[in-house]
Design a protein around this motif. Structure first.
Motif, PDB file in Angstrom:
ATOM      1  N   ARG B 310     -50.461  74.424  28.757  1.00  0.00           N
ATOM      2  CA  ARG B 310     -49.665  73.698  29.751  1.00  0.00           C
ATOM      3  C   ARG B 310     -48.824  72.684  29.007  1.00  0.00           C
ATOM      4  O   ARG B 310     -48.977  72.503  27.794  1.00  0.00           O
ATOM      5  N   LEU B 311     -47.907  72.041  29.729  1.00  0.00           N
ATOM      6  CA  LEU B 311     -47.130  70.938  29.143  1.00  0.00           C
ATOM      7  C   LEU B 311     -47.969  69.666  29.232  1.00  0.00           C
ATOM      8  O   LEU B 311     -48.783  69.517  30.150  1.00  0.00           O
ATOM      9  N   PRO B 312     -47.759  68.724  28.314  1.00  0.00           N
ATOM     10  CA  PRO B 312     -48.483  67.449  28.424  1.00  0.00           C
ATOM     11  C   PRO B 312     -47.911  66.603  29.561  1.00  0.00           C
ATOM     12  O   PRO B 312     -46.740  66.727  29.920  1.00  0.00           O
ATOM     13  N   THR B 313     -48.755  65.721  30.096  1.00  0.00           N
ATOM     14  CA  THR B 313     -48.222  64.689  30.979  1.00  0.00           C
ATOM     15  C   THR B 313     -47.533  63.645  30.104  1.00  0.00           C
ATOM     16  O   THR B 313     -47.749  63.596  28.889  1.00  0.00           O
ATOM     17  N   GLU B 314     -46.723  62.788  30.729  1.00  0.00           N
ATOM     18  CA  GLU B 314     -46.087  61.789  29.865  1.00  0.00           C
ATOM     19  C   GLU B 314     -47.116  60.789  29.340  1.00  0.00           C
ATOM     20  O   GLU B 314     -46.951  60.238  28.252  1.00  0.00           O
ATOM     21  N   TRP B 360     -40.261  68.374  27.095  1.00  0.00           N
ATOM     22  CA  TRP B 360     -40.517  68.348  28.534  1.00  0.00           C
ATOM     23  C   TRP B 360     -41.971  67.952  28.786  1.00  0.00           C
ATOM     24  O   TRP B 360     -42.877  68.518  28.163  1.00  0.00           O
ATOM     25  N   THR B 361     -42.203  67.027  29.683  1.00  0.00           N
ATOM     26  CA  THR B 361     -43.565  66.754  30.116  1.00  0.00           C
ATOM     27  C   THR B 361     -43.755  67.328  31.518  1.00  0.00           C
ATOM     28  O   THR B 361     -42.789  67.712  32.187  1.00  0.00           O
ATOM     29  N   SER B 362     -44.991  67.374  31.954  1.00  0.00           N
ATOM     30  CA  SER B 362     -45.271  67.868  33.307  1.00  0.00           C
ATOM     31  C   SER B 362     -45.179  66.747  34.342  1.00  0.00           C
ATOM     32  O   SER B 362     -45.561  66.934  35.485  1.00  0.00           O
ATOM     33  N   SER B 363     -44.653  65.583  33.919  1.00  0.00           N
ATOM     34  CA  SER B 363     -44.629  64.435  34.831  1.00  0.00           C
ATOM     35  C   SER B 363     -43.269  64.274  35.493  1.00  0.00           C
ATOM     36  O   SER B 363     -42.248  64.214  34.820  1.00  0.00           O
ATOM     37  N   ALA B 364     -43.317  64.180  36.810  1.00  0.00           N
ATOM     38  CA  ALA B 364     -42.100  63.844  37.543  1.00  0.00           C
ATOM     39  C   ALA B 364     -41.752  62.390  37.232  1.00  0.00           C
ATOM     40  O   ALA B 364     -42.636  61.553  37.039  1.00  0.00           O
TER      41      ALA B 364
END
Lengths: 429, 429, 429, 429
Positions: B310-314, B360-364
């Protein structure tokens, strides 16, 4: 030993070479007021950058004349992709809306391209002077008239781009004369009968395929206005609610008025209670006695309906224009803006038929009876656009004079406003 | 007599003036390879012409610093209309998509504008050296970091415009090195716990409002990939049907794949069975060991899912980055293109965290707890974009090094691909 | 005591009342095969639900005839808003694309509305039998012909909606006959000359304003095909690359082919290597000897060009049709689908001129010389659509026979395909 | 002989069968006020017709439970194409926007479909009572909760369709109570700390995959409003220029306000100076003390900013809700409209947390740490929508009570307004 025929031909060819040099030069003269930053402007998909016009007209000669020669080598292998406008038979091409992105090839490169093709064309004409076929002559003539059309487009497209700039830059500084007085609108009458319409093929003059063949039309009696509709008259229409009253409009026109929030001719702005308009000399107050310009077919048609008249058919326009010399306020005047009627006298024939503004007719653009499109690439020049467009006649203040004949048919979609298009009224008796 | 405090302040101001000159100069150096024809290119509404960037950054200083001074006279009364980007509090502005139509004001005029504002700013700093308020210092710093952001945009936007040109012109000629070998992807582990995230306000360093306030987040244990995802790895994904298999994609991403016919990262073209990509040095074969670049969030997310990660969160990204020096392949290298990992050794911390590509992070993108936007125009700088965008971290090969911190938050909509954006994988344990 | 004139008038009125009852009844008979769920289907903005047609035609009588009566009370105050189609002079109305959302008023309510208006109309005719003005008679006639037009639209619109349903439901079950043999295409010749065109106002017969006034046109000699183009012939065109070769197409048509991925006439589907088409009797294999149907003007024009011919002008069509009785495969046959030519013999005049399919002409829809639109609401009936549409002639298999005359002008935009429209070829000699 | 375990299981299954019957029945009860004409209404692509909801929920059981059984024969081979909503793994499906065109299959046919599937499901449960796997139990539970979600959508979608009808029909007649007085807004405080969030997997209760796994979050201290924002409060915002002042809005929200000309919550109309709103009981004057409803995330966020507060994160909302019983104005009340706060007393916890309106949170919808989507078709249920959507919490007046838990996460795009969505304020201390 040369035959008489080949000498005649050679004379024609020498004159053609002179003509070629003159027309090509005129295009470049039009670019003299521009800086490098102006050459790539594209303000809408329908309008092209100056640089593209310079290259496309050159590509046209290269493709039509030179590419058939065994020893010719194209200037650049990708130019056909870049500068083909719409010729499906020639192949794939750049999206129309991407023409403004061509910062490469550089302007200098395009001028080199022009010089390269010019050299080959002139050399070719000289070498083949005694053997030139009729087809080649036609193709050369078409190329030159094509280039003149693009001279006009350079000016209309620049005007559109400059108008989109809040600084309202001028193409060049202008000193427009005005007039306090113009003649009242009067009427010229034409009797009913069968008329010959279209280009008379016995004349030597150049004409496009869409002006042919010459054919007969029956016309009822009609009358044509003695001059163009003025800004004053159009403002009167606006003041009576033109853009707010559906009863004047064709259904498609009324939809456009609402969708696009049209409320005046293109380029008009109301500043401090007065109407101003963009010109190639920059922003200028609307001169009431000049012909109204930059109106769509829908606005022209609505105006005519409001005033109790109608637009002429292209047959009617041609009946009237056939007996009048094609003279008027053309590009050669350098005014690049429509002018008021000069003389107050009522003359034998309508004034302003040629030049000033293209006159919308009520005729949809369609083939003449017996029309045959040319073979090859030129078959796409005019024929494939014969739907959903209206005919305009007479040329404008940015049209080269040489381009215009009584039989010349221009065509644009009825919503177009960026051409120098205006209104001539007609009526029944 | 000057107090000690005012002397300290003066030193700060002299250093600020030096900084100002340097940053402003760097923007202009970026333009040196360009000809006049390149300055107005705008290939999509989201990208702006170089000339506009030059003027907008200047307008930013003029509006934030100079316009409050009683004796300052704006360079041109219409420039606020032309060069305001999106500040509603400042007033009306030119449509974003019309920026490419500004052949006027001329480039020379814009350079005069820069000089005019620079003179005033430097004079102001000198005159006020002993009295400068903290607010002004912040505004100056913001202006400089803003200018650095536009230095990056000048390059991303030019790349987009040049890529749209079938001739694939280069911004400048480049000589890229490549590598036959790079280290395998390995993992760095981070323990669960409550971490401080965001800009530590006790540090003197500049930071944007959106990096504040410093606050706590709970994080589960996680692991982060030792390097960026490479082109080779992304091609493997493509060869397993990436763009044809909905199961890898978020629903919105899958819609885009179909609508826009995405089939590779932006700028990739398959020529003769090989993948080529546009670079600021022109078209070049895709180098397999370099980080994949110009992918959207959706592609990054789909790739990660395909590979079982998965992508990391910020938050995760920042936990990892906080202990690493912000060094890497930034704009200063002049490479303007992501580079392969140089060392084969497995180090203490992930490589390529800074520079090369935005990750890219998974954080909006959303406000930090306790976030307060600044007063006035700067309140619009970051705050109003906090919806429908994803956070990217770490800077890229076209980002000035000085701009980046471990807490720096970049943000773009998940479909954006024209930034230098790539993929770092993360996972649970 | 009644005058002779008023008696004549009364007879006319009694016959009108009979006619009114019959036409109104026929509309309702068309709805008999439907269930409540079918009444509100709207598959595109241009097509309306059956319920809306039922109400709109009723509203037309109410508005034109009854609303002027002092003692008439409208059935429902909001029906003008709901059921006005496009009459700007009557006021605001529901968006065209929202007609399918009217689950209220209920079907029963609409039938009550019809009954209510019918009662008033018939009572009015009876009461005024001796005093009815010519204007009212014209309005009544127009209302009835308007209703017939909507009878046709009920069928075309239902076909479109049913075709959008993957279950391909039938309007009613049909048993179509077919034929193994039809006559070869031959040609009928017509000499050059000046012809009278349009509705002869001395005839009592009803005609719309757009068929008037009768006027003269010059026609060159021409020839007209002896029958319609068949599916077999159109498939031959497709097999030669119809939808893949730009050289056959007008520019606008070619754009549509690409944008909409047209690859066959509307409603055609290739199932297991065979062409099937939707009919009002459900999905059915394409019958090769039947006339091709549901083609746009662009497809008709491209087909003609491919075969070395052209479409007739509306003048030419009318010259040919004027001497032929308006008989053919109309709605009365109940077939609701075009039929093959029955007789193999070559007759005096072209077959299938009337009925089967509307025949695209090459004529843009425009006013006849001397045309004057009616006063009031009826002025909007035909006149405001006189741009960007092409004329079709002859009626189709879903047109009530009574509606058709040699001078009847139908008109649709050149991209329309959901009408029963087909191809008649013409040529020069 | 049955083991103890299988007896326990059997009891569960009997209870499941009862549950199944009850839930399925409730869907049909919701349709009782409708006539056949209402079943196919589709007023926008995002909303589906009632008939489609009836069939889709049935198809869901058929596909998830029955299709795996060797002896099951699908009711109709095309129903998967017609009634698959968005499951790519199941295959192609009807365009979402075409669901309103399905006048076939008839309503009766859909009820037969429901009966057919119900019979099989119940028979299957009975037959397998002692052997049912946990997977099947989960699938059955999911199917029932899925059906409850569609019970809510039937009402939201009908409301949208009826609101588009100028007659403003009622779903059923309603008699709404109102109140002159409600309590002032006060605040509940929550201390900082690490909290467990999400569904506790040790509880037997059903929960969706997106509520899992249970995990820890750090939360700062915060406060939550004691009740929902009312219409009175929202009108005050409007009167202070809500929809005309960009400073309150996120950038994307402000664009929407301008593009869509938003000027009040969805369904509001100003009639004679008073605000009216559509309800499932028809048009009704806006009741000032009721919670504001049918606002987008952007409006909720702008309102909060205007009042100096913010929206809660979903973590904050859940911290507050976890200790409150999920009771309130749910669908079971039959009111189908939000209600004013009943008691004036200040209680231990915020009122209206459950029911009335979905409460927009400031949290983008994203996976919980450690989230794993289910295998197979259910993997598409929630996971693929985790981008560009915001989380809403608490259920509404059209949500079945049984559906709601403190951990339940609803999600819609931030511009959605047709759900019953409202505003709860939060703040820092």
């Amino acid at each position: 030993m040369l035959t008489q025929a080949s000498k005649v031909n050679a004379n024609k060819v020498f004159s053609l070479a002179r003509h070629y040099r003159a027309v090509r030069r005129r295009t470049e003269v039009l670019c003299e007021p521009l800086s490098a930053e102006d050459y790539n402007l594209q303000s809408m998909p329908e309008a092209s950058p100056v640089k593209w016009h310079l290259a496309h007209t050159t590509w046209f000669f290269e493709t039509m004349i030179l590419s058939a020669m065994s020893d010719y080598r194209v200037f650049h292998p990708q130019y056909t992709y870049l500068f083909n406008s719409y010729y499906e038979s020639i192949g794939e091409r750049l999206n129309r809306s991407d023409r403004g992105l061509l910062s490469h090839p550089r302007i200098e490169e395009i001028y080199k391209y022009r010089e390269y093709v010019d050299t080959y064309i002139l050399h070719f004409l000289e070498a083949e002077a005694h053997h030139l076929s009729g087809n080649i002559l036609t193709a050369m003539d078409t190329g030159l008239h094509h280039e003149m059309q693009h001279q006009e487009l350079i000016l209309t497209d620049l005007k559109h781009a400059f108008a989109a700039n809040p600084l309202k830059p001028a193409y060049k500084s202008m000193d427009y004369d005005a007039s306090d007085e113009i003649p009242a609108m009067r009427w010229h009458e034409y009797p009913e009968g069968v008329y010959w319409i279209g280009h008379d093929e016995e004349k030597e003059e150049f004409a496009y395929d869409n002006e042919k063949p010459s054919h007969r039309r029956f016309s009822n009696t009609f009358r044509l206005a003695s001059r163009l509709v003025t800004n004053r008259e159009f403002v009167a229409f606006m003041e009576e609610g033109a853009y707010a009253r559906p009863e004047f409009w064709l259904s498609d026109g009324w939809k456009l008025v609402q969708e696009k929030k049209w409320h005046a001719p293109l380029y008009w702005e109301n500043l401090g209670g007065k109407w101003w308009t963009m010109t190639l000399g920059g922003l200028r107050e609307v001169e009431k006695n000049e012909p109204v310009c930059h109106v769509s077919f829908y606005e022209a048609d609505a105006f005519a309906r409001w005033w109790g008249f109608r637009l002429p058919t292209e047959t009617e326009w041609e009946i009237a224009a056939k007996t009048v010399k094609p003279e008027g306020n053309f590009a050669e005047s350098g005014r690049f803006h429509p002018a008021h009627v000069k003389s107050l006298a009522f003359t034998n024939s309508p004034s302003q038929l040629y030049g000033d503004v293209w006159e919308w007719t009520s005729s949809a653009y369609s083939p003449y009876p017996g029309y045959k499109p040319p073979q090859g690439m030129l078959g796409e020049y005019n024929a494939k656009f014969m739907s959903s467009q209206m005919v305009l006649r007479g040329g404008s203040c940015v049209t080269p004079k040489e381009q215009i004949r009584h039989s010349y048919r221009n065509f644009f979609s009825p919503d177009s406003r960026w051409q120098f298009s205006g209104i001539r009224l007609a009526g029944y008796l």
